[in-house]
Every structure is written in structure tokens, then in C-alpha cells.
Write a protein that holds these residues in place. Structure first.
Motif, mmCIF file in Angstrom:
data_model
loop_
_atom_site.group_PDB
_atom_site.id
_atom_site.type_symbol
_atom_site.label_atom_id
_atom_site.label_comp_id
_atom_site.label_asym_id
_atom_site.label_seq_id
_atom_site.Cartn_x
_atom_site.Cartn_y
_atom_site.Cartn_z
ATOM 1 N N UNK A 1 0.982 -1.132 0.026
ATOM 2 C CA UNK A 1 -0.037 0.134 -0.109
ATOM 3 C C UNK A 1 1.038 1.339 -0.067
ATOM 4 N N UNK A 2 1.797 1.291 0.826
ATOM 5 C CA UNK A 2 2.707 2.660 0.912
ATOM 6 C C UNK A 2 3.414 2.772 -0.830
ATOM 7 N N UNK A 3 3.755 1.913 -1.325
ATOM 8 C CA UNK A 3 4.194 2.107 -2.801
ATOM 9 C C UNK A 3 3.098 2.746 -3.679
ATOM 10 N N UNK A 4 1.751 2.071 -3.588
ATOM 11 C CA UNK A 4 1.023 2.482 -4.384
ATOM 12 C C UNK A 4 0.707 3.880 -4.268
ATOM 13 N N UNK A 5 0.686 4.455 -2.968
ATOM 14 C CA UNK A 5 0.122 5.907 -2.605
ATOM 15 C C UNK A 5 1.366 6.859 -2.494
ATOM 16 N N UNK A 6 2.526 6.392 -2.833
ATOM 17 C CA UNK A 6 3.616 7.403 -2.993
ATOM 18 C C UNK A 6 3.391 7.972 -4.498
ATOM 19 N N UNK A 7 3.399 9.515 -4.327
ATOM 20 C CA UNK A 7 3.373 10.293 -5.411
ATOM 21 C C UNK A 7 4.398 9.889 -6.440
ATOM 22 N N UNK B 1 7.231 10.168 -9.475
ATOM 23 C CA UNK B 1 8.567 11.036 -9.484
ATOM 24 C C UNK B 1 8.277 12.174 -10.517
ATOM 25 N N UNK B 2 7.525 11.960 -11.544
ATOM 26 C CA UNK B 2 6.791 12.954 -12.391
ATOM 27 C C UNK B 2 5.657 12.576 -13.013
ATOM 28 N N UNK C 1 1.319 9.363 -17.519
ATOM 29 C CA UNK C 1 0.333 8.853 -16.670
ATOM 30 C C UNK C 1 0.550 7.430 -16.375
ATOM 31 N N UNK C 2 0.835 7.244 -15.113
ATOM 32 C CA UNK C 2 0.607 5.817 -14.680
ATOM 33 C C UNK C 2 -0.303 5.324 -14.107
ATOM 34 N N UNK C 3 -0.861 4.430 -14.388
ATOM 35 C CA UNK C 3 -2.236 3.825 -13.963
ATOM 36 C C UNK C 3 -2.045 2.573 -13.304
ATOM 37 N N UNK C 4 -2.982 2.166 -12.558
ATOM 38 C CA UNK C 4 -3.090 0.993 -11.631
ATOM 39 C C UNK C 4 -4.373 0.745 -11.351
ATOM 40 N N UNK C 5 -5.057 -0.494 -11.617
ATOM 41 C CA UNK C 5 -6.504 -0.681 -11.183
ATOM 42 C C UNK C 5 -6.323 -1.647 -9.802
ATOM 43 N N UNK C 6 -7.407 -1.259 -9.163
ATOM 44 C CA UNK C 6 -7.430 -1.948 -7.873
ATOM 45 C C UNK C 6 -8.895 -2.557 -7.557
ATOM 46 N N UNK D 1 2.822 14.421 -8.916
ATOM 47 C CA UNK D 1 4.058 14.349 -8.697
ATOM 48 C C UNK D 1 4.505 15.273 -7.442
ATOM 49 N N UNK D 2 3.639 16.533 -7.524
ATOM 50 C CA UNK D 2 4.094 17.495 -6.446
ATOM 51 C C UNK D 2 3.360 17.193 -5.158
ATOM 52 N N UNK D 3 2.664 15.864 -4.799
ATOM 53 C CA UNK D 3 2.102 15.554 -3.841
ATOM 54 C C UNK D 3 0.586 15.779 -3.660
#
Length: 136
Positions: free
Chosen positions: A1-7, A9-10, A42-47, A103-105
């Protein structure tokens, strides 16, 4: 979960939350997959949020939505409400739900069906006015 929610890099990361019972989720899965394929920023991930959904059923829905090229995750464990809160504390569990991490949070989120204009607004943000701030 932490990696998924990390902003990221760009650019932006779109987290598309969906469920098998959701009639509108396929529209969002398709829209997010198309945008991700068309825009390198745009990076995408489905959950998938169904507890105990079969992998076959999830994959079938992703195929139907033409979203198999997008990284896919699924909820595991008994605490669905906790996972929902970690992803978006303001989210009540309605489906579909889209979270965009910049990327800016900053982050933006919306529930319901995505139109091209609505998705663009989430990704680009408002031209003027305050953004939703970083997560606490």
C-alpha cells in the motif's frame, strides 16, 4: 500500500478502484487504460475492491474493459474499510472511484463514471484556485 500511494516521480498516477458488481466500473477502467496508453506522463493501476473475488472473474472484467495492459491489484484481507481509508480518507466506498496522485504531492479524487473531460480535469487539475493538499 505505501508504494501504491507514493506520489510518482513525475506526471501522475491514477488509481482506479472498481468492483465486479459495479455496472459503471468498466467505463472507467477503459478510460484510464486509454489515457495511460496515450500519455507517457500518466501511470495507472487498477485496484479491485471485492473481497474474495476470483482471479478469473477479475481478469475477465479487465479483458472486457481492454485494461489488461494496466498494472492490476486486488484487495486482500478482512479490513476493506481500512484499505479504503488508506487510499482516500474522504471516500465512502461508492464505485467506481478514481484517485489521481500528482508528482508535487497533491491528489484529486472523484466517484462515479469518468467522462473524458472529467478525467482530464482530475489529471490536469483546475486552471485556477487551490489544489487539494498533500495527504497528512
Amino acid at each position: 500500500m505505501p508504494a501504491l500511494l507514493e506520489p510518482p516521480a513525475r506526471g501522475v498516477r491514477i488509481i482506479e478502484l472498481w468492483a465486479l458488481y459495479c455496472a459503471y466500473c468498466e467505463t472507467n477502467l477503459r478510460a484510464v487504460a486509454e489515457l495511460s496508453a496515450a500519455d507517457a506522463g500518466v501511470q495507472a493501476v487498477t485496484v479491485n475492491t471485492d473481497r474474495n473475488a476470483s482471479a478469473a472473474a477479475v481478469l475477465q472484467r479487465l479483458r472486457s474493459a481492454q485494461a489488461t495492459g494496466v498494472p492490476a491489484r486486488a484487495y486482500a484481507g478482512a479490513s476493506v474499510q481500512r484499505l479504503n481509508y488508506l487510499i482516500d480518507p474522504r471516500w465512502g466506498g461508492e464505485m467506481p472511484h478514481t484517485v489521481v496522485l500528482h508528482a508535487d504531492g497533491t491528489r484529486r479524487s472523484a466517484s462515479g463514471t469518468l467522462t473524458a473531460e472529467r478525467l482530464k480535469a482530475l489529471v490536469e487539475g483546475p486552471k485556477e484556485g487551490p489544489k487539494e493538499g498533500p495527504r497528512p
